[in-house]
Design an enzyme around this catalytic site. Sequence first.
Site, PDB file in Angstrom:
ATOM      1  CG  ASP A 143      -1.374  -1.598   1.709  1.00  0.00           C
ATOM      2  OD1 ASP A 143      -2.370  -1.591   0.642  1.00  0.00           O
ATOM      3  OD2 ASP A 143      -1.839  -1.576   2.437  1.00  0.00           O
TER       4      ASP A 143
ATOM      5  N   GLY B 291       1.497   2.800  -2.662  1.00  0.00           N
ATOM      6  CA  GLY B 291       0.820   3.617  -3.721  1.00  0.00           C
ATOM      7  C   GLY B 291       2.080   3.250  -5.147  1.00  0.00           C
ATOM      8  CE  LYS B 292       2.570  -2.460  -4.733  1.00  0.00           C
ATOM      9  NZ  LYS B 292       2.271  -2.410  -3.214  1.00  0.00           N
TER      10      LYS B 292
ATOM     11  CE  LYS C 199       0.705  10.817  -7.580  1.00  0.00           C
ATOM     12  NZ  LYS C 199       0.533  11.708  -7.424  1.00  0.00           N
TER      13      LYS C 199
ATOM     14  CB  ALA D 117      -2.910  -6.329  -5.410  1.00  0.00           C
ATOM     15  N   GLY D 118      -4.527  -4.583  -4.321  1.00  0.00           N
ATOM     16  CA  GLY D 118      -5.412  -2.996  -4.475  1.00  0.00           C
ATOM     17  C   GLY D 118      -5.021  -1.989  -4.806  1.00  0.00           C
ATOM     18  CG  HIS D 119      -2.606  -1.744  -8.085  1.00  0.00           C
ATOM     19  ND1 HIS D 119      -2.008  -2.124  -9.275  1.00  0.00           N
ATOM     20  CD2 HIS D 119      -2.044  -1.606  -6.555  1.00  0.00           C
ATOM     21  CE1 HIS D 119      -0.806  -2.365  -8.535  1.00  0.00           C
ATOM     22  NE2 HIS D 119      -0.973  -2.299  -7.161  1.00  0.00           N
TER      23      HIS D 119
ATOM     24  NE  ARG E 166       6.069 -31.445  -6.632  1.00  0.00           N
ATOM     25  CZ  ARG E 166       7.140 -32.442  -6.514  1.00  0.00           C
ATOM     26  NH1 ARG E 166       7.588 -32.158  -6.794  1.00  0.00           N
ATOM     27  NH2 ARG E 166       6.947 -33.201  -4.927  1.00  0.00           N
TER      28      ARG E 166
ATOM     29  CD  GLN F 282       0.449  -8.695  -2.765  1.00  0.00           C
ATOM     30  OE1 GLN F 282       0.986  -9.592  -3.309  1.00  0.00           O
ATOM     31  NE2 GLN F 282      -0.875  -8.575  -3.088  1.00  0.00           N
TER      32      GLN F 282
ATOM     33  CB  THR G 115      -9.346  -6.643   4.060  1.00  0.00           C
ATOM     34  OG1 THR G 115      -8.644  -6.100   4.170  1.00  0.00           O
ATOM     35  CG2 THR G 115      -9.047  -7.688   2.819  1.00  0.00           C
TER      36      THR G 115
ATOM     37  NE  ARG H 219      -3.602   0.652   3.152  1.00  0.00           N
ATOM     38  CZ  ARG H 219      -4.360   1.488   1.994  1.00  0.00           C
ATOM     39  NH1 ARG H 219      -4.063   2.380   2.283  1.00  0.00           N
ATOM     40  NH2 ARG H 219      -4.676   0.598   0.995  1.00  0.00           N
TER      41      ARG H 219
ATOM     42  CE  LYS I  63      -1.818   7.639   0.826  1.00  0.00           C
ATOM     43  NZ  LYS I  63      -2.786   6.985   1.664  1.00  0.00           N
TER      44      LYS I  63
ATOM     45  CB  VAL J 282       2.487  16.661  -3.502  1.00  0.00           C
ATOM     46  CG1 VAL J 282       4.797  16.692  -3.250  1.00  0.00           C
ATOM     47  CG2 VAL J 282       3.066  16.766  -4.928  1.00  0.00           C
TER      48      VAL J 282
HETATM   49  P1  IMP Z   1      -2.584 -12.260   1.730  1.00  0.00           P
HETATM   50  O1  IMP Z   1      -2.114 -12.009   0.979  1.00  0.00           O
HETATM   51  O2  IMP Z   1      -4.373 -12.819   1.600  1.00  0.00           O
HETATM   52  O3  IMP Z   1      -2.506 -14.133   2.564  1.00  0.00           O
HETATM   53  O4  IMP Z   1      -1.982 -12.888   3.090  1.00  0.00           O
HETATM   54  C1  IMP Z   1      -0.978 -12.457   3.607  1.00  0.00           C
HETATM   55  C2  IMP Z   1      -0.491 -11.165   4.251  1.00  0.00           C
HETATM   56  O5  IMP Z   1      -0.088  -9.722   3.600  1.00  0.00           O
HETATM   57  C3  IMP Z   1      -1.667 -10.049   5.320  1.00  0.00           C
HETATM   58  O6  IMP Z   1      -1.056  -9.621   6.396  1.00  0.00           O
HETATM   59  C4  IMP Z   1      -2.021  -9.124   4.470  1.00  0.00           C
HETATM   60  O7  IMP Z   1      -2.379  -8.255   5.051  1.00  0.00           O
HETATM   61  C5  IMP Z   1      -0.550  -8.998   3.755  1.00  0.00           C
HETATM   62  N1  IMP Z   1      -0.978  -9.075   2.121  1.00  0.00           N
HETATM   63  C6  IMP Z   1      -1.584  -8.921   1.241  1.00  0.00           C
HETATM   64  N2  IMP Z   1      -1.758  -8.702   0.023  1.00  0.00           N
HETATM   65  C7  IMP Z   1      -2.310  -6.761   0.150  1.00  0.00           C
HETATM   66  C8  IMP Z   1      -1.635  -5.878   0.086  1.00  0.00           C
HETATM   67  O8  IMP Z   1      -0.990  -5.780  -1.454  1.00  0.00           O
HETATM   68  N3  IMP Z   1      -1.586  -4.937   0.897  1.00  0.00           N
HETATM   69  C9  IMP Z   1      -0.843  -4.887   2.564  1.00  0.00           C
HETATM   70  N4  IMP Z   1      -0.565  -5.351   2.507  1.00  0.00           N
HETATM   71  C10 IMP Z   1      -1.345  -7.134   1.622  1.00  0.00           C
END
Ligand code: IMP
Length: 426
Positions: A13, A15-16, A18, A39-41, A141, A222, A299, A303, A329, A412
């Site tokens: 998180d 802010g990739k 950017k 992931a969340g972008h 496997r 991540q 989710t 944070r 940021k 910024v």
């Molecule tokens: P998983 O990737 O769902 O197995 O979660 C493993 C850990 O990685 C947890 O602490 C998640 O909150 C964290 N995590 C997974 N993806 C992200 C992301 O894109 N940003 C921040 N934390 C992440």
Amino acid sequence: MPGIVVVGAQWGDEGKGKATDQLGDRVDYTVRYSGGNNAGHTLVVNGEKYALHLLPSGILNDSVPVIANGVVIDLDVLFEEIDGLNARGVDTSKLLVSANAHVIAPYHKVMDKVTERFLGNRRIGTTGRGIGPAYSDKINRLGIRVQDLFDDSILRQKVEAALEQKNHLLVKVYNRRAIDATEVAEELLAHTERLRPMVADTVRVLNTALDAGQVVLFEGAQAHHLDVDHGTYPYVTSSNPIAGGASTGAGVGPTRIDRVIGIMKAYTTRVGEGPFPTELLDADGEKLRQDGAEFGTTTGRNRRCGWFDALVVEAAVTANAFTDMFLTKLDILTGWEKIPVCVAYEVNGERTTTLPMTQTDFHHAVPVYEYLDGWTEDISGCREFSDLPKNTQAYVRRLEELVRCRISGIGVGPSREQAVMLHDLL
Ligand code: IMP
């Protein structure tokens, strides 16, 4: 400069998007090489906000978006994201998906949730998206690959094999109902025809593009400290988000990567469990969370927030060999009289300026802060480094010194143009 990797230098998180925004139209291919829809972008394009979980950010520009072999794909999510973008007028027809990428099956999500519940207070705090179980099956496997959807009988056999052990576990250990292999296979096969035209030999496509001098951007998901090998294990994700992961996750040799850009937030955040020495559990942490809108894109979880930790980023600089850093940021720190920056840890009475080798020491680390002068001026309109207040400039320069890598760009504000560039990223 054709091969560029972008990697988060903290716990995600950062802010990739950017940094990738600054590369803009000069990128020919945008590639996801690890992770899945954990992931969340969040991207703001022409004033419109987009939240992507699985698709590469290149889906929103003219580059060819690629989901490479190292990714685990939840097909329901893939098509939901595509439909959502299409409904907003975004063309997704260029998307390529590797035949070798693994699929997240419904039972992976079930296993993720029951395992977390079973772990109780030792839980990882996963996103619950089935990421870990899908990667476990891959390594065991027992995974299902995208290409398996093109062979009905193979797919059915593989699903059955994958479920055999899991159903014993679900019924006998977790007290859950067994999952029906035929139902799962049918669910997956329902996607086959829609998926077929997207599937390609992405290794060949990407290497051919690199041969031709085209620009290929490998977009990390991540971050370094969530890497299964280099992160705060076991509080990590189940893949290799670090720069080296682009080689295995997309099938490009290390010599093809010319530029590795690390992204670091001006403070630190983390979602889920695990050590976080500079975490603030007080009003200051809450202020960072509110000012920085630090709520998960995936989710919606709060944070965890804390001050910038130079040791955390320096470790990422070392293992990724970043050529450039992008600081994001920075505007969120406006208004603090003094800004603490962690420059060392005290561990069992000894001072260290590098990350401790063992997890036990990391858990016991007490941050040592340097207090930098803050600023009150609004910096969101600054576009040149010299526009920034003197104290802001000093903050940037001090971070650069501490992490031992030049800072080439600074965010910024949330929109694409709110950036100060010190060096071109291409
Ligand atoms: P998983 O990737 O769902 O197995 O979660 C493993 C850990 O990685 C947890 O602490 C998640 O909150 C964290 N995590 C997974 N993806 C992200 C992301 O894109 N940003 C921040 N934390 C992440």
